[in-house]
Design a protein around this motif. Structure first.
Motif, short mmCIF file in Angstrom:
data_model
loop_
_atom_site.label_atom_id
_atom_site.label_comp_id
_atom_site.label_asym_id
_atom_site.label_seq_id
_atom_site.Cartn_x
_atom_site.Cartn_y
_atom_site.Cartn_z
N LYS A 171 0.83 -1.20 0.00
CA LYS A 171 0.00 0.00 0.00
C LYS A 171 0.87 1.26 0.00
O LYS A 171 0.60 2.21 -0.73
N SER A 172 1.90 1.25 0.85
CA SER A 172 2.75 2.43 0.91
C SER A 172 3.51 2.61 -0.41
O SER A 172 3.71 3.74 -0.86
N GLU A 173 3.94 1.52 -1.02
CA GLU A 173 4.62 1.62 -2.32
C GLU A 173 3.69 2.19 -3.38
O GLU A 173 4.07 3.04 -4.18
N HIS A 174 2.43 1.76 -3.35
CA HIS A 174 1.45 2.27 -4.31
C HIS A 174 1.24 3.76 -4.10
O HIS A 174 1.20 4.55 -5.06
N LYS A 175 1.10 4.19 -2.85
CA LYS A 175 0.91 5.61 -2.56
C LYS A 175 2.13 6.42 -2.99
O LYS A 175 2.00 7.51 -3.54
N ARG A 176 3.31 5.87 -2.70
CA ARG A 176 4.54 6.56 -3.07
C ARG A 176 4.63 6.74 -4.58
O ARG A 176 4.95 7.81 -5.08
N LEU A 177 4.34 5.66 -5.31
CA LEU A 177 4.40 5.73 -6.77
C LEU A 177 3.34 6.69 -7.33
O LEU A 177 3.61 7.46 -8.25
N ALA A 178 2.16 6.66 -6.75
CA ALA A 178 1.09 7.53 -7.23
C ALA A 178 1.44 9.00 -6.95
O ALA A 178 1.26 9.86 -7.81
N SER A 179 1.96 9.29 -5.75
CA SER A 179 2.30 10.68 -5.43
C SER A 179 3.52 11.13 -6.21
O SER A 179 3.61 12.28 -6.62
N ALA A 180 4.49 10.21 -6.42
CA ALA A 180 5.69 10.57 -7.18
C ALA A 180 5.31 10.91 -8.62
O ALA A 180 5.84 11.87 -9.19
N ASN A 181 4.41 10.14 -9.18
CA ASN A 181 3.99 10.41 -10.55
C ASN A 181 3.25 11.75 -10.66
O ASN A 181 3.48 12.52 -11.59
N SER A 182 2.39 12.04 -9.70
CA SER A 182 1.64 13.30 -9.77
C SER A 182 2.56 14.49 -9.48
O SER A 182 2.44 15.53 -10.12
N ASN A 183 3.49 14.35 -8.52
CA ASN A 183 4.43 15.44 -8.22
C ASN A 183 5.36 15.69 -9.40
O ASN A 183 5.65 16.84 -9.73
N GLN A 184 5.84 14.64 -10.01
CA GLN A 184 6.75 14.77 -11.16
C GLN A 184 6.04 15.45 -12.33
O GLN A 184 6.61 16.32 -12.99
N ALA A 185 4.80 15.06 -12.56
CA ALA A 185 4.05 15.65 -13.68
C ALA A 185 3.81 17.14 -13.42
O ALA A 185 3.96 17.98 -14.34
N ALA A 186 3.48 17.53 -12.20
CA ALA A 186 3.24 18.94 -11.88
C ALA A 186 4.54 19.74 -12.02
O ALA A 186 4.55 20.86 -12.55
N ARG A 187 5.64 19.17 -11.58
CA ARG A 187 6.94 19.83 -11.69
C ARG A 187 7.32 20.04 -13.15
O ARG A 187 7.80 21.12 -13.55
N ASP A 188 7.13 18.99 -13.94
CA ASP A 188 7.46 19.10 -15.36
C ASP A 188 6.60 20.16 -16.05
O ASP A 188 7.08 20.89 -16.92
N ASP A 189 5.34 20.24 -15.67
CA ASP A 189 4.45 21.26 -16.25
C ASP A 189 4.97 22.66 -15.94
O ASP A 189 4.98 23.54 -16.81
N LEU A 190 5.40 22.90 -14.72
CA LEU A 190 5.89 24.21 -14.32
C LEU A 190 7.19 24.56 -15.05
O LEU A 190 7.39 25.70 -15.49
N LEU A 191 8.08 23.58 -15.15
CA LEU A 191 9.36 23.83 -15.80
C LEU A 191 9.20 24.08 -17.30
O LEU A 191 9.91 24.89 -17.90
N GLU A 192 8.29 23.39 -17.92
CA GLU A 192 8.16 23.48 -19.37
C GLU A 192 7.25 24.61 -19.83
O GLU A 192 7.19 24.92 -21.01
N SER A 193 6.58 25.22 -18.89
CA SER A 193 5.68 26.30 -19.29
C SER A 193 6.45 27.50 -19.87
O SER A 193 5.90 28.29 -20.62
N GLY A 194 7.71 27.62 -19.47
CA GLY A 194 8.49 28.75 -19.95
C GLY A 194 9.16 28.50 -21.29
O GLY A 194 9.80 29.39 -21.85
N MET A 195 9.06 27.36 -21.85
CA MET A 195 9.74 27.06 -23.12
C MET A 195 9.01 27.74 -24.27
O MET A 195 7.79 27.87 -24.27
N ALA A 196 9.79 28.09 -25.24
CA ALA A 196 9.25 28.84 -26.37
C ALA A 196 8.60 27.95 -27.41
O ALA A 196 7.57 28.29 -27.99
N ASP A 197 9.16 26.82 -27.63
CA ASP A 197 8.67 25.97 -28.71
C ASP A 197 7.53 25.08 -28.20
O ASP A 197 7.74 24.15 -27.44
N ALA A 198 6.32 25.34 -28.63
CA ALA A 198 5.14 24.61 -28.16
C ALA A 198 5.12 23.18 -28.65
O ALA A 198 4.66 22.27 -27.95
N MET A 199 5.61 22.93 -29.85
CA MET A 199 5.61 21.57 -30.40
C MET A 199 6.56 20.67 -29.61
O MET A 199 6.26 19.52 -29.34
#
Length: 167
Positions: free
Chosen positions: A31-59
Protein backbone atom coordinates in the motif's frame (compact mmCIF):
# COMPACT_ATOMS: atom_id res chain seq x y z
CA UNK A 1 -8.95 -14.15 10.70
CA UNK A 2 -6.97 -12.66 13.58
CA UNK A 3 -9.70 -13.63 16.05
CA UNK A 4 -9.84 -17.19 14.74
CA UNK A 5 -6.09 -17.55 15.08
CA UNK A 6 -6.15 -16.25 18.66
CA UNK A 7 -8.82 -18.79 19.67
CA UNK A 8 -6.72 -21.80 18.69
CA UNK A 9 -4.27 -23.83 20.77
CA UNK A 10 -1.02 -22.04 21.69
CA UNK A 11 1.32 -24.03 19.43
CA UNK A 12 -0.85 -23.49 16.33
CA UNK A 13 -1.78 -19.96 17.34
CA UNK A 14 1.84 -18.76 17.41
CA UNK A 15 2.55 -19.99 13.88
CA UNK A 16 -0.66 -18.57 12.43
CA UNK A 17 -0.27 -15.21 14.16
CA UNK A 18 3.29 -14.91 12.85
CA UNK A 19 2.09 -15.61 9.30
CA UNK A 20 -0.77 -13.16 9.76
CA UNK A 21 1.62 -10.41 10.91
CA UNK A 22 3.84 -11.15 7.92
CA UNK A 23 0.91 -10.88 5.52
CA UNK A 24 -0.28 -7.65 7.12
CA UNK A 25 3.22 -6.24 6.87
CA UNK A 26 3.43 -7.21 3.19
CA UNK A 27 0.05 -5.62 2.55
CA UNK A 28 1.06 -2.38 4.29
CA UNK A 29 4.33 -2.30 2.33
CA UNK A 30 2.48 -2.72 -0.93
CA UNK A 31 0.00 0.00 0.00
CA UNK A 32 2.75 2.43 0.91
CA UNK A 33 4.62 1.62 -2.32
CA UNK A 34 1.45 2.27 -4.31
CA UNK A 35 0.91 5.61 -2.56
CA UNK A 36 4.54 6.56 -3.07
CA UNK A 37 4.40 5.73 -6.77
CA UNK A 38 1.09 7.53 -7.23
CA UNK A 39 2.30 10.68 -5.43
CA UNK A 40 5.69 10.57 -7.18
CA UNK A 41 3.99 10.41 -10.55
CA UNK A 42 1.64 13.30 -9.77
CA UNK A 43 4.43 15.44 -8.22
CA UNK A 44 6.75 14.77 -11.16
CA UNK A 45 4.05 15.65 -13.68
CA UNK A 46 3.24 18.94 -11.88
CA UNK A 47 6.94 19.83 -11.69
CA UNK A 48 7.46 19.10 -15.36
CA UNK A 49 4.45 21.26 -16.25
CA UNK A 50 5.89 24.21 -14.32
CA UNK A 51 9.36 23.83 -15.80
CA UNK A 52 8.16 23.48 -19.37
CA UNK A 53 5.68 26.30 -19.29
CA UNK A 54 8.49 28.75 -19.95
CA UNK A 55 9.74 27.06 -23.12
CA UNK A 56 9.25 28.84 -26.37
CA UNK A 57 8.67 25.97 -28.71
CA UNK A 58 5.14 24.61 -28.16
CA UNK A 59 5.61 21.57 -30.40
CA UNK A 60 8.71 20.44 -28.55
CA UNK A 61 6.99 20.93 -25.20
CA UNK A 62 3.94 19.02 -26.34
CA UNK A 63 6.05 16.11 -27.60
CA UNK A 64 8.09 16.01 -24.36
CA UNK A 65 4.95 16.17 -22.28
CA UNK A 66 3.35 13.44 -24.32
CA UNK A 67 6.45 11.23 -23.94
CA UNK A 68 6.64 11.78 -20.20
CA UNK A 69 2.92 11.27 -19.87
CA UNK A 70 3.20 7.96 -21.70
CA UNK A 71 6.13 6.87 -19.49
CA UNK A 72 4.24 7.89 -16.37
CA UNK A 73 1.16 6.07 -17.57
CA UNK A 74 3.23 2.97 -18.31
CA UNK A 75 4.86 3.04 -14.85
CA UNK A 76 1.46 3.56 -13.25
CA UNK A 77 0.03 0.63 -15.18
CA UNK A 78 2.99 -1.56 -14.15
CA UNK A 79 2.50 -0.54 -10.52
CA UNK A 80 -1.21 -1.24 -10.76
CA UNK A 81 -0.47 -4.68 -12.23
CA UNK A 82 1.96 -5.44 -9.41
CA UNK A 83 -0.59 -4.33 -6.84
CA UNK A 84 -3.29 -6.46 -8.47
CA UNK A 85 -0.96 -9.46 -8.50
CA UNK A 86 -0.06 -8.86 -4.85
CA UNK A 87 -3.71 -8.55 -3.94
CA UNK A 88 -4.51 -11.78 -5.81
CA UNK A 89 -1.67 -13.54 -3.99
CA UNK A 90 -2.90 -12.16 -0.67
CA UNK A 91 -6.45 -13.39 -1.35
CA UNK A 92 -5.17 -16.83 -2.35
CA UNK A 93 -3.09 -16.97 0.81
CA UNK A 94 -6.07 -15.92 2.89
CA UNK A 95 -8.23 -18.60 1.27
CA UNK A 96 -5.51 -21.16 1.93
CA UNK A 97 -5.30 -20.01 5.55
CA UNK A 98 -9.07 -20.30 5.97
CA UNK A 99 -8.99 -23.77 4.45
CA UNK A 100 -6.19 -24.83 6.78
CA UNK A 101 -8.07 -23.43 9.77
CA UNK A 102 -11.18 -25.37 8.78
CA UNK A 103 -9.14 -28.57 8.40
CA UNK A 104 -7.52 -27.99 11.77
CA UNK A 105 -10.92 -27.39 13.36
CA UNK A 106 -12.25 -30.66 11.90
CA UNK A 107 -9.17 -32.53 13.10
CA UNK A 108 -9.57 -31.01 16.56
CA UNK A 109 -13.18 -32.14 16.67
CA UNK A 110 -12.14 -35.64 15.59
CA UNK A 111 -9.48 -35.77 18.30
CA UNK A 112 -11.91 -34.57 20.95
CA UNK A 113 -14.43 -37.20 19.87
CA UNK A 114 -11.74 -39.91 19.94
CA UNK A 115 -10.67 -38.72 23.39
CA UNK A 116 -14.25 -38.96 24.68
CA UNK A 117 -14.61 -42.43 23.19
CA UNK A 118 -11.29 -43.48 24.73
CA UNK A 119 -12.41 -42.34 28.17
CA UNK A 120 -15.64 -44.31 27.76
CA UNK A 121 -13.69 -47.42 26.78
CA UNK A 122 -11.31 -46.90 29.71
CA UNK A 123 -14.27 -46.72 32.11
CA UNK A 124 -15.72 -49.91 30.65
CA UNK A 125 -12.37 -51.69 30.97
CA UNK A 126 -12.14 -50.64 34.63
CA UNK A 127 -15.62 -52.01 35.31
CA UNK A 128 -14.79 -55.26 33.50
CA UNK A 129 -11.59 -55.64 35.53
CA UNK A 130 -13.52 -55.24 38.78
CA UNK A 131 -16.11 -57.80 37.67
CA UNK A 132 -13.41 -60.31 36.64
CA UNK A 133 -11.57 -59.80 39.95
CA UNK A 134 -14.77 -60.49 41.89
CA UNK A 135 -15.50 -63.55 39.76
CA UNK A 136 -11.96 -64.85 40.36
CA UNK A 137 -12.33 -64.40 44.14
CA UNK A 138 -15.69 -66.17 44.14
CA UNK A 139 -14.29 -68.99 42.01
CA UNK A 140 -11.32 -69.40 44.37
CA UNK A 141 -13.60 -69.37 47.41
CA UNK A 142 -15.89 -71.94 45.77
CA UNK A 143 -12.85 -74.19 45.06
CA UNK A 144 -11.85 -74.09 48.73
CA UNK A 145 -15.42 -74.84 49.83
CA UNK A 146 -15.75 -77.77 47.41
CA UNK A 147 -12.30 -79.07 48.40
CA UNK A 148 -13.27 -78.85 52.09
CA UNK A 149 -16.54 -80.71 51.45
CA UNK A 150 -14.67 -83.43 49.49
CA UNK A 151 -12.13 -83.83 52.33
CA UNK A 152 -14.92 -84.03 54.92
CA UNK A 153 -16.79 -86.61 52.81
CA UNK A 154 -13.61 -88.69 52.28
CA UNK A 155 -12.88 -88.61 56.03
CA UNK A 156 -16.50 -89.51 56.78
CA UNK A 157 -16.38 -92.44 54.30
CA UNK A 158 -13.07 -93.56 55.77
CA UNK A 159 -14.46 -93.43 59.30
CA UNK A 160 -17.59 -95.28 58.29
CA UNK A 161 -15.55 -98.00 56.54
CA UNK A 162 -13.21 -98.23 59.50
CA UNK A 163 -16.03 -98.68 61.98
CA UNK A 164 -17.89 -101.10 59.71
CA UNK A 165 -14.84 -103.23 59.03
CA UNK A 166 -13.56 -103.20 62.56
CA UNK A 167 -16.81 -104.61 63.93
Amino acid sequence: MDLEARSLQPNVKAVLLAKLREYKSDLNNLKSEHKRLASANSNQAARDDLLESGMADAMSVSANQRGRLMMSTERLNESSDRIKESRRTMLETEELGVSILQDLHQQRQSLLHANDTLHGVDDNISKSKKILTNMSRKMSRNKWIISSIIVVLVVAIALILYFKLSK
